[in-house]
Scaffold this motif. Structure first.
Motif, PDB file in Angstrom:
ATOM      1  N   ASP A 182       0.816  -1.212   0.000  1.00 51.11           N
ATOM      2  CA  ASP A 182       0.000   0.000   0.000  1.00 51.11           C
ATOM      3  C   ASP A 182       0.852   1.264   0.000  1.00 51.11           C
ATOM      4  N   VAL A 384      -1.497  -7.105 -10.187  1.00 50.18           N
ATOM      5  CA  VAL A 384      -1.163  -6.904  -8.777  1.00 50.18           C
ATOM      6  C   VAL A 384      -1.789  -5.612  -8.269  1.00 50.18           C
ATOM      7  N   GLN A 386      -4.438  -4.130  -9.267  1.00 48.45           N
ATOM      8  CA  GLN A 386      -5.891  -4.258  -9.168  1.00 48.45           C
ATOM      9  C   GLN A 386      -6.320  -5.303  -8.144  1.00 48.45           C
ATOM     10  N   GLY A 387      -5.363  -5.946  -7.489  1.00 44.10           N
ATOM     11  CA  GLY A 387      -5.699  -6.929  -6.461  1.00 44.10           C
ATOM     12  C   GLY A 387      -6.214  -8.236  -7.008  1.00 44.10           C
ATOM     13  N   ARG A 388      -5.931  -8.529  -8.273  1.00 48.55           N
ATOM     14  CA  ARG A 388      -6.398  -9.781  -8.867  1.00 48.55           C
ATOM     15  C   ARG A 388      -5.391 -10.909  -8.730  1.00 48.55           C
ATOM     16  N   GLN A 390      -1.538 -12.319  -6.765  1.00 44.19           N
ATOM     17  CA  GLN A 390      -0.592 -12.151  -5.673  1.00 44.19           C
ATOM     18  C   GLN A 390       0.650 -11.412  -6.170  1.00 44.19           C
ATOM     19  N   ILE A 641      -6.174 -13.992  -6.674  1.00 46.17           N
ATOM     20  CA  ILE A 641      -6.830 -13.582  -5.436  1.00 46.17           C
ATOM     21  C   ILE A 641      -8.323 -13.461  -5.710  1.00 46.17           C
TER      22      ILE A 641
END
Length: 642
Positions: A182, A384, A386-388, A390, A641
């Protein structure tokens, strides 16, 4: 298309010479204070990465360039088959196909046995890369390729444009914050020269930075990444010229070996008149640079005339020229983690293109290796961010692309030696012939690498399934999806399946049906489709966000051998309702036809069928039997993810 008849003019070749104007820089704007991805350098690597990321509205990208505006005169010229395929992923190949000079032949010239001071053609051969792709290796001004990528960026959802006149002063990656995904651990400081203003210093903080800033990369130096390899030992001149000549192969790629004066590699350029000449100049002393030779373009022209005797070269205009030294080096690492990354750190800074591999330009590998570098990296960064996926996915960039760079260095070292080889005064003409013969053999042996079509990645969790290679022998695990045509079931239109894999970050699964009809509820194809559509273990169900289109993350296509099918017989999943109106997508199902049989062309097992998992960068990620539902789920579970 023909252009440059009355002189070289950069810009959009769709505009007549008389009206064409070179591209201009956008108005200078202050740099953003925080971004997700900072790209340093507007070469082919940087622009290809920016072109990918520009299509993601939720990713903030900034690309900067030290020069004051877009490139006008290109250093690179060759556009390989693989690069054409990548440009098709950006929906931009048609313009390049129309504008480029296409390489169909190679000619070989050697000293004349009867008059050794003259050269003589020995033979012509078809270009060895023909047939490796639906595209043909072409030649076009690098600036034109840049223009097309820049246009795509500006017309994207983010309207991304570069910031020019940005000289990198300092780059730091905070080690205490680099593993906090983050955080913005990257700090880059730039010096900028605004028109009619004093120089200003501006700072950008970023989650990730990618150095695409060339052989003298400031990003690489700030990351303390060393280049390894051979120093330069020979100087060459290169020039793009408009000329009048009686040399008969002026519009054929030619390898020319003289008796005493060196070698020329001649490459016709786009437009019908422009020609590029690579001219051997001589050896350099230890530690000497080509820039220290005090040579000018007239010296290159004079040497070319000597080498190409008895043919006349009347140079009317020089569009661009340079003198360079031949050396082959590769960066010890491609990101900011230690060599080998023993602690499994997540990289936050990367180098790509000439910033991590330098070599001679004669093989046309610079642009055609640099652009695939960031085509490999771009989708991983997006997934990564976009949080899709790891973050460990980012570690695979260095391992996959450094191997390719090392292959490039080895091939370039061999190619450079062959092109520069010539007989000594004591040799006979028969020995001279082996020089060009060895070049021809090298091109034939390395044709897949030169075209970029045979480049493959080692086995890993995103390149697996080699045990099932026998199910589709023409689709090699780790290599790019070798396109072939099939007929679209809904309307019969022929479609190159590889061109369905666009640069949008999505995974593709291609279902190649077995001998049983997919309408048969007992067939493996039918069961697989129902699993993907309905099962809670389906990666499509698991990783597609709620409310999103069913193909927004994993896009599934099907190709069947049966020729008596109709779209309404098949499960809705293969012609799904999408978008706010629930419109049907009729472009996901294909069948074979006479003369258009992908099963035969790519060695797909007709009895068993198979499924192919294709990465967002078009490389084969997995080959599985149709009944391997659990294995398909396990493949995506390794890095996705939910």
């Amino acid at each position: 298309m023909q252009y440059h008849l009355n002189g070289f003019k950069p810009g959009n070749y769709q505009i007549p010479d008389s009206a064409r104007e070179p591209a201009t820089a956008p108005p200078m704007m202050a740099l953003p204070s925080e971004v997700d991805v900072l790209i340093v350098g507007c070469g082919p690597a940087g622009l290809a990465l920016a072109r990918q990321l520009a299509d993601f509205a939720d990713i903030k990208t900034c690309i900067v360039e030290q020069k004051p505006g877009p490139m006008l005169f290109g250093q690179a010229d060759g556009i390989s088959c693989r690069t054409m395929e990548i440009m098709e992923a950006f929906n931009s190949s048609e313009m390049l196909v129309k504008e480029t000079y296409q390489l169909h032949q190679n000619a070989f010239w050697e000293p004349d046995s009867e008059q050794p001071e003259n050269i003589k053609r020995t033979h012509k051969v078809p270009d060895a890369r023909l047939g490796l792709s639906e595209f043909i290796h072409g030649v076009v001004n690098q600036a034109r390729l840049h223009d097309i990528l820049l246009e795509g960026m500006e017309n994207s959802v983010t309207h991304l444009v570069p910031h020019y006149s940005c000289r990198l002063l300092e780059l730091n990656v905070d080690p205490d914050r680099s593993q906090d995904l983050d955080a913005y651990p990257v700090t880059a400081t730039f010096e900028r020269d605004y028109p009619a203003q004093s120089t200003q210093v501006e700072t950008v903080k970023a989650r990730y930075v990618v150095g695409c800033d060339g052989a003298r990369s400031a990003v690489r130096k700030n990351l303390s990444i060393a280049l390894q390899g051979d120093s330069a030992n020979k100087a060459w001149g290169v020039m793009d010229v408009l000329l009048v000549t009686d040399f008969p192969d002026i519009r054929v790629k030619s390898f020319i070996q003289s008796r005493e004066n060196g070698a020329v590699m001649l490459i016709p350029r786009e437009g019908g008149y422009l020609v590029r000449l690579y001219v051997e100049l001589g050896l350099l002393d230890r530690g000497q640079r080509a820039s220290q030779l005090d040579l000018c373009v007239d010296d290159i022209i004079a040497r070319a005339k000597l080498i190409m005797n008895p043919y006349q070269l009347d140079v009317k205009e020089v569009a661009w020229w340079s003198i360079y030294e031949v050396g082959q080096r590769v960066a010890e690492r491609f990101d900011d983690t230690p060599v080998g990354n023993p602690e499994g750190l997540i990289p936050r800074a990367f180098v790509a293109g000439d910033a991590c591999h330098t070599h001679s330009p004669k093989g046309g590998w610079g642009l055609n290796t640099s652009l695939p570098d960031t085509f490999n990296l771009g989708w991983k960064l997006a997934a990564v961010l976009q949080g899709r996926s790891q973050p460990k996915l980012l570690q695979t960039y260095a391992s996959e692309r450094r191997k390719v760079a090392q292959m490039l260095i080895n091939a370039d070292r061999e190619m450079s030696a062959l092109v520069a080889t010539r007989p000594s005064a004591g040799n006979n003409a028969g020995q001279a012939k082996t020089c060009t013969a060895d070049i021809e053999k090298f091109i034939a042996r390395q044709n897949g690498f030169i075209a970029g079509t045979s480049i493959g990645y080692d086995l890993s969790y995103i390149c697996t399934g080699a045990d099932n290679q026998h199910l589709a022998t023409g689709f090699r695990v780790g290599q790019r999806f070798h396109s072939a045509e099939a007929a679209r079931l809904a309307d019969g239109r022929p479609q190159h399946l590889g061109q369905l894999v666009k640069a949008d970050g999505r995974w593709r699964v291609f279902i190649f049906g077995d001998k049983h009809s997919p309408v048969d509820t007992a067939s493996d194809a039918y069961k697989l489709i129902r699993f993907l559509e309905n099962d809670s273990a389906s990666p499509v169900r698991k990783y597609t966000p709620e409310g999103a289109d069913i193909d927004s993350v994993i896009d599934v296509y099907a190709v069947f051998q049966q020729r008596n099918l109709s779209i309404e017989q098949l499960p809705d999943y293969l012609w799904p309702a999408k978008g706010k109106y629930g419109l049907r997508d009729y472009e996901k199902v294909f069948q074979t036809e006479e003369g258009m049989d992908i099963f035969e062309q790519r060695g797909i097992d007709r009895s068993a069928g198979c499924m192919l998992v294709v990465r967002p960068d078009q490389h084969i990620a997995n080959i599985l039997p149709l009944n391997a539902q659990a294995e398909l789920s396990a493949f995506f579970d390794e890095f996705m993810i939910s």
